[in-house]
Design a protein around this motif. Sequence first.
Motif, PDB file in Angstrom:
ATOM      1  N   UNK A 225      -1.816  -2.336   6.008  1.00 32.99           N
ATOM      2  CA  UNK A 225      -1.992  -2.991   4.723  1.00 32.99           C
ATOM      3  C   UNK A 225      -2.701  -4.312   4.840  1.00 32.99           C
ATOM      4  N   UNK A 226      -2.222  -5.325   4.116  1.00 29.39           N
ATOM      5  CA  UNK A 226      -2.885  -6.627   4.110  1.00 29.39           C
ATOM      6  C   UNK A 226      -1.867  -7.730   3.877  1.00 29.39           C
ATOM      7  N   UNK A 227      -2.105  -8.844   4.557  1.00 30.88           N
ATOM      8  CA  UNK A 227      -1.297 -10.053   4.386  1.00 30.88           C
ATOM      9  C   UNK A 227      -2.042 -10.958   3.413  1.00 30.88           C
ATOM     10  N   UNK A 230      -1.418 -17.772  -0.240  1.00 27.48           N
ATOM     11  CA  UNK A 230      -1.908 -18.953  -0.937  1.00 27.48           C
ATOM     12  C   UNK A 230      -1.123 -20.143  -0.396  1.00 27.48           C
ATOM     13  N   UNK A 231      -1.507 -21.371  -0.749  1.00 29.30           N
ATOM     14  CA  UNK A 231      -0.728 -22.509  -0.256  1.00 29.30           C
ATOM     15  C   UNK A 231       0.741 -22.472  -0.680  1.00 29.30           C
ATOM     16  N   UNK A 232       1.049 -21.752  -1.752  1.00 29.74           N
ATOM     17  CA  UNK A 232       2.410 -21.750  -2.278  1.00 29.74           C
ATOM     18  C   UNK A 232       3.281 -20.625  -1.731  1.00 29.74           C
ATOM     19  N   UNK A 233       2.685 -19.464  -1.382  1.00 25.20           N
ATOM     20  CA  UNK A 233       3.501 -18.302  -1.020  1.00 25.20           C
ATOM     21  C   UNK A 233       2.649 -17.291  -0.268  1.00 25.20           C
ATOM     22  N   UNK A 234       3.302 -16.255   0.286  1.00 20.81           N
ATOM     23  CA  UNK A 234       2.592 -15.199   0.998  1.00 20.81           C
ATOM     24  C   UNK A 234       3.392 -13.910   0.933  1.00 20.81           C
ATOM     25  N   UNK A 235       2.710 -12.794   1.216  1.00 23.63           N
ATOM     26  CA  UNK A 235       3.364 -11.493   1.159  1.00 23.63           C
ATOM     27  C   UNK A 235       2.553 -10.498   1.983  1.00 23.63           C
ATOM     28  N   UNK A 236       3.225  -9.498   2.530  1.00 24.48           N
ATOM     29  CA  UNK A 236       2.557  -8.391   3.218  1.00 24.48           C
ATOM     30  C   UNK A 236       2.591  -7.192   2.295  1.00 24.48           C
ATOM     31  N   UNK A 237       1.428  -6.639   1.986  1.00 27.32           N
ATOM     32  CA  UNK A 237       1.332  -5.484   1.107  1.00 27.32           C
ATOM     33  C   UNK A 237       1.013  -4.237   1.915  1.00 27.32           C
ATOM     34  N   UNK A 238       1.714  -3.119   1.680  1.00 25.89           N
ATOM     35  CA  UNK A 238       1.419  -1.896   2.428  1.00 25.89           C
ATOM     36  C   UNK A 238       0.134  -1.237   1.937  1.00 25.89           C
ATOM     37  N   UNK A 239      -0.514  -0.520   2.833  1.00 24.62           N
ATOM     38  CA  UNK A 239      -1.687   0.275   2.457  1.00 24.62           C
ATOM     39  C   UNK A 239      -1.237   1.642   1.967  1.00 24.62           C
ATOM     40  N   UNK A 240      -1.982   2.257   1.072  1.00 25.46           N
ATOM     41  CA  UNK A 240      -1.655   3.625   0.668  1.00 25.46           C
ATOM     42  C   UNK A 240      -1.858   4.592   1.830  1.00 25.46           C
ATOM     43  N   UNK A 241      -1.073   5.641   1.857  1.00 31.12           N
ATOM     44  CA  UNK A 241      -1.194   6.638   2.927  1.00 31.12           C
ATOM     45  C   UNK A 241      -2.437   7.485   2.695  1.00 31.12           C
ATOM     46  N   UNK A 242      -3.288   7.593   3.727  1.00 30.08           N
ATOM     47  CA  UNK A 242      -4.513   8.374   3.635  1.00 30.08           C
ATOM     48  C   UNK A 242      -4.694   9.179   4.907  1.00 30.08           C
TER      49      UNK A 242
END
Length: 312
Positions: A225-227, A230-242
Motif C-alpha cells: 500500500x502507501x504511507x 502530513x505535519x499533523x498526522x500519518x496513516x498506512x493505507x493498504x493496496x487493493x488485492x490484484x
Amino acid sequence: MGYAVVLGEALVDLLETERDGELIYRQAIGGAPLNVAVGTTRLGGDVRYYGTLGNDTLGDRIAAFLRQLGVDSNNLTRVGVPTTLAVTTFDGAEPTFQFYGEPPSYSLLRPDNIDESVVAAADVVYAGSISLMRKPFQDAARKAWAIDGPLRVFDPNVRPKLLPDAAAVTALRDLVEEFFATADLVKLSSADAEVLWDGAGPAAAADRILKIGARAVVVTCGAKGAYVATPEANVMLPAPAVSAVDATGAGDSVMGALIRRLLADGVPADLEGWQRYVRFALAVAGLVCESPGGAVAMPTNEELTTRWGALL
C-alpha cells in the motif's frame, strides 16, 4: 479545472519477456514523467508536457503516441541525438532499468524552452525523476519550479543503476531535498527512501521530507500500500488485492492519479482528504499492475469503475 505542467523524460522501454522459450524485448513507450502525463490525461486531466525527444523514428513514435492520447505536446523539443532506450528486466513483477544513450535524449531541455506564462497559469507543476540528474534539464526544471502560481509536486524516482557510488547518492539526495523544501506534495517509493537515506523506512523518510518543508508525503510500498503523512498526522493505507503481472509505471500512475485529484479539488484540508486521494491512486496503480507495459497500461475512469466499482 485547470491544467498541469509535467516536465521530464520520455524514452523507449525494451521490456524483457519470453516467447517460445526465447528471451525477447518488447518495445514500449515510457519514462516516468511521460507515464505521469499519460496517466493524468487518461483520467480526464489536462496536461502540458515539457520534454525532449530524439529526432528519429522512436522519437516520432513517442510524439504520435502523446498526440493520440490527447497529451498537449506543443512544448516538446526535438534534439539531434538518438532517443534513449531503457532495457527493463524483472524480478517477479518488479522492473529494473538499464539506460542507453549518451547524452540522454531526455536531458536536453533548456531553461529558454520553458514558457513562463504557461507554467504560471498552471494549477500543478510536476518535476523529478532521472532527467533532473542531468544538465541542462536540471536548470530548466529549477526555472519552472521557481515560478509562482501552481502547486508543486515532486517524485525523485531513484534509479540505482545511475548511482555508481556513495558520492552520487549524496549528490542526488542534496538535489532532491532542494525541491522537497518547497513541494506541496512529494511522492516516492519505499525503495527510493532506502537508497536516499541509508535504508530508511517510509515513516522515517516522510518525517524527514516534512521537516525539510514539504506539505504532504506519500510513500508507495508496492503490494503493501502507501504511507501517507502530513505535519499533523500519518496513516498506512493498504493496496487493493490484484494479480500483478507487471509493476512498470505503477508508481507513476499513483502520481498521475494524485495530480488528477489536485486539478479537480485542490490540496486536501487534512489527512482524511489525502487518504481519499491516495485510495483512488492505489486503485489506479492496482489496475496498471494487472496489465503489461507502463504508459499503455494507464487506465481511464471507465476502466476503473469496471474493475473496482464506484471510487471516492
